[in-house]
Structures are given as C-alpha cells and as structure tokens.
Design a protein around this motif. Structure first.
Motif: not given
Length: 313
Positions: A96-105, A75-88
């Motif tokens: 995503i990180g804890y279960p080490h899933l195959n998601v690309k931001i 899964a490629f999840a796309s948005t502005f950096a402020m929202f991807a790294a900040g809001r979410a």
C-alpha cells in the motif's frame, strides 16, 4: 461529562461507511472476520456486494485491498489496530505505502481502552509504526462527530490513510452542525495562557475535563485536538507554544514514536520549550475494565491535571 452522549468511534466508523455508501459506489469495504467488532457489519448489511470478508488473514486482506485499489476503486481495509499495524505491517508498507495506493485502513480497538482483551490486543505502538511509512496519513479522531468526518475526508483524499478508532464509548464534544474537519489541521478546543495541552483520540476529552479542573486552581490551559498525527499541523503547535511557553502532549499510545515525539521534533527544531509527554511509558498493558486501566496508567482527566502541575512545577 456523565450526561453527555457517548459513542465508540468504531461505531462511528461503521455508520460513516454506510452513509458514504449511499453517496458513492466506487469503494469497497474489507474485513478480517471481525465485522461485528469493527462495525463494518453495518456496511455488509446495506451493501453486501461491496463487502469482502478475508477471514482471519489480515496480511492477505491488505494485499486484496491493494489489488482492488489498482483498479481505480477505493478500498477500506478494517481490523483491530494490533493486526492492521502489527501483523500486516510488511504488507501495508510494501503493498500500500510503496506504490502509494488509495487504501484506507480502519484500525479499531486501539490502545489501553481495549480493556479486558489485555496486552496482546492493546496496540500502543501503531501510530509510531504507521508514521514511519512514507506518504501515509495518520488520523486519530476524538469522538463520533470527528470520526465520521475523518472517514469522509479519507475517502476524498488520494493516497493511503491509517485511521485509529476505539472500543470504549467516549463523550461527544464536537457539534455536528458546526464542526469543520481538515486533514493536517489541528483544532483549538480551548484557549489558555499558562500551558498548552496537545491531545488526540479519547485524551482530548480528558484534557478538556482537566483544563476545567485546572482553571479552578488558577491555571489557564490551552487544549489542542491534534486529530492528524501525520501530516502534523506545525503552525498551531508553534503559535500556542510561543504563547504559553510549556507543552504537554497526551495520547493513549506509547510515549515512544507517537504524538509526543512528533510534537517534540517540531519544537526542538523551531521553538524549544519545556515539554512533557503523557502516554504509555514503555510498558505493556494488562487485562481489566477500560476506565480502571486508563486511570491506572494516568490516561484520564486526573492524570492530565497531575501532569500539567508537574510540568509547571
């Protein structure tokens, strides 16, 4: 570099997804009501059945992407950096990180070069945030060629990846026919003997331009494109630092927690040398034309040149 082709890496992201889509049908693309800006609209037009718009709900989009990844798809999840790294951030960390899933931001519109959108959208903290998540790969490509290669490499590797793309069109400095990209391996762009410049993103181009100007003054600057901030290529840093004895890090990001701190940690432990960090100095950005803002904050060739001279002095 006025006559050099210029492309925004967010555009490269959208085009790379379309190219990958023609080769693989095991991945989907998600966006949060910003498909035109993030350029994922190109993928939507080509493969509408594999595109999902989560609306203005970035945290929910991350959760959806995580759920899709548990089914075996990428899964490629796309948005502005402020929202991807900040809001979410919480959802990225825990879902995503804890279960080490195959998601690309795919995080676009990062840094001061967002320009007129101002401080609220100029995310200068995202690299620092993403570096702290265990197992997260962090990539900051410098141009069109590298960005497309990064998207492909992210798809091919297993695990979460954070890719940082820009809004501003930047010079293409790599040759698509000969370019080789490997996650976690920096690229020596220019050899030098007096100082090492380690840069990422659009600051690679600025560093190369500065190195040319410095050469005219008798200063030999080595330039390294550190496209992967995590995992960091320690070998290329240590080898260059031993040769030049001084290191300047350059990033369109806060000097706190980004590329500079990553490089300093390696050098402090394994080969202490004088280091200067060039970036956003613990301040918020402001609204204005991207090129003017980069100049004001010292994030252009002139700023890099000046920082090298200060370091050597």
């Amino acid at each position: 570099m006025a006559d050099v082709k210029k492309v925004a890496t967010r555009q490269s992201y959208g085009e790379a997804l379309v190219e990958l889509g023609a080769e693989h049908d095991d991945f989907v693309v998600l966006d949060a009501d910003l498909a035109a800006a993030t350029q994922t609209g190109k993928f939507k037009a080509a493969y509408p059945d594999r595109f999902f718009d989560a609306g203005i709900a970035e945290s929910n989009m991350v959760g959806i992407a995580a759920g899709i990844a548990t089914t075996g798809r990428v899964a490629f999840a796309s948005t502005f950096a402020m929202f991807a790294a900040g809001r979410a951030f919480e959802q990225v960390r825990n879902s995503i990180g804890y279960p080490h899933l195959n998601v690309k931001i795919g995080a676009t519109h990062a840094g001061i070069s967002v320009g007129e959108d101002g401080a609220t959208h100029q995310c200068n903290e995202d690299i620092a945030l993403m570096r702290t998540i265990p197992g997260m790969t962090v990539i900051v490509p410098c141009d069109d060629v590298e960005a497309k290669a990064a998207v492909r490499a992210a798809y091919e590797m297993e695990g979460p990846v954070y890719m940082r793309f820009g809004r501003l069109a930047v010079p293409v400095v790599n040759d698509a026919d000969s370019f080789e990209f490997e996650i976690g391996k920096g690229i020596l762009m220019r050899e030098g003997a007096d100082v090492t410049i380690v840069a990422c993103g659009l600051m690679v181009q600025a560093s190369l331009e500065a190195a040319e100007a410095l050469a005219a003054k008798g200063i030999s600057a080595e330039v390294i494109d550190m496209h992967t901030i995590k995992p960091l290529d320690e070998d290329i840093i240590l080898e260059s630092a031993k040769k030049t004895g001084r290191v300047l890090t350059v990033e369109e990001h806060s000097v706190i927690g980004g590329l500079g701190d990553a490089v300093c940690a390696v050098l402090a432990e394994k080969n202490p040398v004088p280091v200067k960090k060039l970036g956003v100095n613990d301040v918020f950005g402001e609204s204005g034309p991207a090129v003017d803002l980069l100049h004001k904050y010292g994030l252009d060739a002139e700023g890099v040149e000046r920082a090298v001279e200060e370091l050597l002095a």
